[in-house]
Enzyme design. Structure first.
Site, PDB file in Angstrom:
ATOM      1  N   GLU A 194       0.830  -1.199   0.000  1.00 18.41           N
ATOM      2  CA  GLU A 194       0.000   0.000   0.000  1.00 18.41           C
ATOM      3  C   GLU A 194       0.866   1.250   0.000  1.00 18.41           C
ATOM      4  O   GLU A 194       1.931   1.292   0.622  1.00 18.41           O
ATOM      5  CB  GLU A 194      -0.898   0.004   1.236  1.00 18.41           C
ATOM      6  CG  GLU A 194      -1.740  -1.244   1.317  1.00 18.41           C
ATOM      7  CD  GLU A 194      -2.822  -1.186   2.380  1.00 18.41           C
ATOM      8  OE1 GLU A 194      -3.632  -2.111   2.415  1.00 18.41           O
ATOM      9  OE2 GLU A 194      -2.858  -0.228   3.166  1.00 18.41           O
ATOM     10  N   CYS A 198      -1.479   5.544   9.914  1.00 20.39           N
ATOM     11  CA  CYS A 198      -0.272   4.855  10.382  1.00 20.39           C
ATOM     12  C   CYS A 198      -0.620   3.538  11.042  1.00 20.39           C
ATOM     13  O   CYS A 198      -1.520   3.472  11.872  1.00 20.39           O
ATOM     14  CB  CYS A 198       0.440   5.670  11.457  1.00 20.39           C
ATOM     15  SG  CYS A 198       0.910   7.287  10.946  1.00 20.39           S
ATOM     16  N   SER A 241      11.255   5.539  15.308  1.00 16.35           N
ATOM     17  CA  SER A 241      10.044   5.149  16.032  1.00 16.35           C
ATOM     18  C   SER A 241      10.441   4.799  17.451  1.00 16.35           C
ATOM     19  O   SER A 241      10.841   3.670  17.734  1.00 16.35           O
ATOM     20  CB  SER A 241       9.403   3.945  15.339  1.00 16.35           C
ATOM     21  OG  SER A 241       8.918   4.341  14.077  1.00 16.35           O
ATOM     22  N   CYS A 276       3.645   8.407   1.286  1.00 16.71           N
ATOM     23  CA  CYS A 276       4.132   7.435   2.265  1.00 16.71           C
ATOM     24  C   CYS A 276       4.275   6.093   1.559  1.00 16.71           C
ATOM     25  O   CYS A 276       3.285   5.523   1.104  1.00 16.71           O
ATOM     26  CB  CYS A 276       3.126   7.368   3.408  1.00 16.71           C
ATOM     27  SG  CYS A 276       3.538   6.159   4.655  1.00 16.71           S
ATOM     28  N   CYS A 282       6.429  -7.113   7.535  1.00 21.37           N
ATOM     29  CA  CYS A 282       7.535  -6.625   8.346  1.00 21.37           C
ATOM     30  C   CYS A 282       7.897  -7.704   9.344  1.00 21.37           C
ATOM     31  O   CYS A 282       7.028  -8.417   9.842  1.00 21.37           O
ATOM     32  CB  CYS A 282       7.122  -5.347   9.088  1.00 21.37           C
ATOM     33  SG  CYS A 282       8.497  -4.557   9.959  1.00 21.37           S
ATOM     34  N   CYS A 339       1.446  -2.570  15.971  1.00 21.23           N
ATOM     35  CA  CYS A 339       1.403  -2.271  14.536  1.00 21.23           C
ATOM     36  C   CYS A 339       0.690  -3.383  13.770  1.00 21.23           C
ATOM     37  O   CYS A 339       1.002  -4.566  13.960  1.00 21.23           O
ATOM     38  CB  CYS A 339       2.827  -2.110  14.007  1.00 21.23           C
ATOM     39  SG  CYS A 339       2.855  -1.747  12.242  1.00 21.23           S
ATOM     40  N   CYS A 343       6.531  -5.213  16.078  1.00 14.05           N
ATOM     41  CA  CYS A 343       6.140  -4.208  17.078  1.00 14.05           C
ATOM     42  C   CYS A 343       4.704  -4.509  17.513  1.00 14.05           C
ATOM     43  O   CYS A 343       3.833  -4.779  16.680  1.00 14.05           O
ATOM     44  CB  CYS A 343       6.248  -2.799  16.503  1.00 14.05           C
ATOM     45  SG  CYS A 343       7.939  -2.393  16.032  1.00 14.05           S
TER      46      CYS A 343
HETATM   47  N1  SAH Z   1       9.490   0.240  10.336  1.00 16.67           N
HETATM   48  C1  SAH Z   1       9.620   1.664  10.243  1.00 16.67           C
HETATM   49  C2  SAH Z   1       8.686   2.221   9.230  1.00 16.67           C
HETATM   50  C3  SAH Z   1       7.213   2.126   9.595  1.00 16.67           C
HETATM   51  S1  SAH Z   1       6.722   3.729   9.908  1.00 16.67           S
HETATM   52  C4  SAH Z   1       9.456   2.269  11.611  1.00 16.67           C
HETATM   53  O1  SAH Z   1       9.149   1.542  12.545  1.00 16.67           O
HETATM   54  O2  SAH Z   1       9.705   3.452  11.779  1.00 16.67           O
HETATM   55  C5  SAH Z   1       5.175   3.638  10.527  1.00 16.67           C
HETATM   56  C6  SAH Z   1       5.022   4.497  11.779  1.00 16.67           C
HETATM   57  O3  SAH Z   1       3.712   4.292  12.282  1.00 16.67           O
HETATM   58  C7  SAH Z   1       5.985   4.061  12.862  1.00 16.67           C
HETATM   59  O4  SAH Z   1       6.363   5.113  13.687  1.00 16.67           O
HETATM   60  C8  SAH Z   1       5.122   3.108  13.612  1.00 16.67           C
HETATM   61  O5  SAH Z   1       5.614   2.863  14.880  1.00 16.67           O
HETATM   62  C9  SAH Z   1       3.784   3.808  13.598  1.00 16.67           C
HETATM   63  N2  SAH Z   1       2.670   2.916  13.859  1.00 16.67           N
HETATM   64  C10 SAH Z   1       2.637   1.586  13.698  1.00 16.67           C
HETATM   65  N3  SAH Z   1       1.442   1.089  14.059  1.00 16.67           N
HETATM   66  C11 SAH Z   1       0.696   2.134  14.457  1.00 16.67           C
HETATM   67  C12 SAH Z   1      -0.648   2.264  14.906  1.00 16.67           C
HETATM   68  N4  SAH Z   1      -1.445   1.212  15.014  1.00 16.67           N
HETATM   69  N5  SAH Z   1      -1.085   3.498  15.190  1.00 16.67           N
HETATM   70  C13 SAH Z   1      -0.286   4.566  15.028  1.00 16.67           C
HETATM   71  N6  SAH Z   1       0.985   4.502  14.602  1.00 16.67           N
HETATM   72  C14 SAH Z   1       1.464   3.303  14.323  1.00 16.67           C
END
Ligand code: SAH
Length: 363
Positions: free
Chosen positions: A93, A336, A216, A106, A113, A120, A117
């Site tokens: 996406e 996000c 992050s 984006c 991944c 996520c 985390c």
């Molecule tokens: N792997 C990289 C790139 C992903 S960026 C990273 O971790 O930075 C996506 C961003 O959205 C990251 O900051 C991630 O932590 C955040 N994110 C992931 N799941 C989310 C959620 N459910 N709600 C809000 N932010 C989220």
């Protein structure tokens, strides 16, 4: 047929080497890059400043193939989302977030991944594979082509699916193309790589690419971060902060953006805010607070707005440049952490989960 060379995989240097290996002059790389990325031309017959014989040769050995858009959606707030098909089992996406004077794209860097985390939704999908250069830059190409106009995209963030620094070799070449004046010509402040904290790759990125960094963070201490961002067990906060300091060392204008997802009752207390201030006093930093975006079966909830406001106030009063990311595109699952695409999980996470559940039941 499928063995043709996809020219979307090459940055300027790679394309020069490619042309030389075809017995052609390296400078044709400049022309071809412009045709592909600035004019969005895919047919060699249209590349009119190349000789007829070169056009014919390219036709025989090369193609320009971007990912196929299978679905396009527009949110009420102007956010657009493209779902792109890569091969029969994998989809990614890409999201465009238009604002008053800019439009941020984006993009994804992996199918799924592997970092797991806990908050996520991409993590729930498991991991399949790295994207190729053509699949990474192809997202920019497709979005720019769809939008038309001269500079339809002002910023690119690698904040879609995947961990960009786990696919650094390909990401690096795609970044070169984004930055190249003959392609997208984006400044180093308008291309941002976001990482969960792969420290050795952060060092390599600093050496080889001139782009901005987002981290992050999500927790101010190791105990909590170990839980939310498991890669922290390998590269704890101290190492992460050191890598951030190294990243900005040679550019006094540069700041690291720290992303912090607001999880109700988990990381959003006054104490956490103060600890965050203390921690980030060591780095030129700005903080991006992200209200948690829920997804099915998550155990977390978004912090109430009053809590987020209070958290933000503590940070701002402490002199920290803090912005709250407005949730955009929520109605089309483009916010996000909501990007899931379709992943044929090769990490067998789902299977492992079932095994764990079974074991729990037995014990
Ligand atoms: N792997 C990289 C790139 C992903 S960026 C990273 O971790 O930075 C996506 C961003 O959205 C990251 O900051 C991630 O932590 C955040 N994110 C992931 N799941 C989310 C959620 N459910 N709600 C809000 N932010 C989220």
């Amino acid at each position: 047929m499928s063995e043709k060379i996809n020219l979307l995989n090459y940055d300027r240097e790679g394309m020069q080497i490619l042309f030389e290996s075809l017995g052609e002059k390296a400078f044709h790389a400049r022309q071809v890059l412009k045709w592909i990325h600035q004019h969005k031309v895919t047919g060699f017959s249209e590349m009119t400043d190349l000789s007829k014989s070169l056009r014919k040769q390219l036709q025989e050995v090369a193609i320009v193939a971007a990912p196929q858009v299978v679905f396009e959606q527009a949110s009420k707030d102007g956010t657009r989302k493209w779902i792109m098909q890569l091969d029969c089992n994998n989809r990614i996406e890409t999201v465009l977030i238009p604002e008053e004077n800019r439009a941020t794209l984006c993009i994804s860097s992996q199918v799924g991944c592997a970092l797991d985390c806990s908050f996520c939704s991409t993590a729930q999908q498991g991991f399949n594979r790295n994207l190729s250069v053509a699949e990474i830059i192809g997202q920019v190409w497709v979005a720019a082509k769809t939008l038309g106009g001269t500079r339809p995209i002002s910023n690119v963030v690698l904040m879609g699916m995947g961990e960009p620094l786990a696919n650094l070799a390909n990401v690096q070449i795609a970044l070169n193309i984004m930055r190249d004046q003959l392609a997208y010509g984006l400044s180093k402040y308008r291309v941002t790589v976001s990482t969960a904290g792969l420290v050795p790759a952060m060092q390599r990125l600093a050496e080889h690419a001139d782009v901005s960094l987002a981290v992050s963070l999500h927790a101010p201490d190791d105990a909590l971060r170990d839980e939310l961002v498991p890669i922290n067990r390998k590269y704890p906060i101290k190492q992460l902060i050191q890598a951030c300091q190294d990243f900005v060392r040679n550019d006094h204008k540069r700041k690291v953006t720290f992303e912090y997802v607001m999880l109700d009752g988990v990381n959003d207390s006054d104490r956490h805010a103060r600890a965050l201030l203390k921690l980030l006093a060591q780095v030129p930093a700005k903080i991006n607070l992200i209200p948690f975006n829920p997804f099915p079966e998550t155990r977390y909830q978004r912090s109430p707005q009053k809590r987020i406001d209070r958290f933000q106030k503590i940070l701002s009063d402490g002199g920290m440049n803090t912005i709250m990311r407005r949730t955009r595109g929520g109605d089309i699952d483009a916010a996000c952490g909501q990007l899931v695409g379709r992943v044929e999980d090769k990490s067998r996470r789902a299977l492992r989960q079932i095994t764990v559940n079974l074991q729990e039941r037995v014990s």
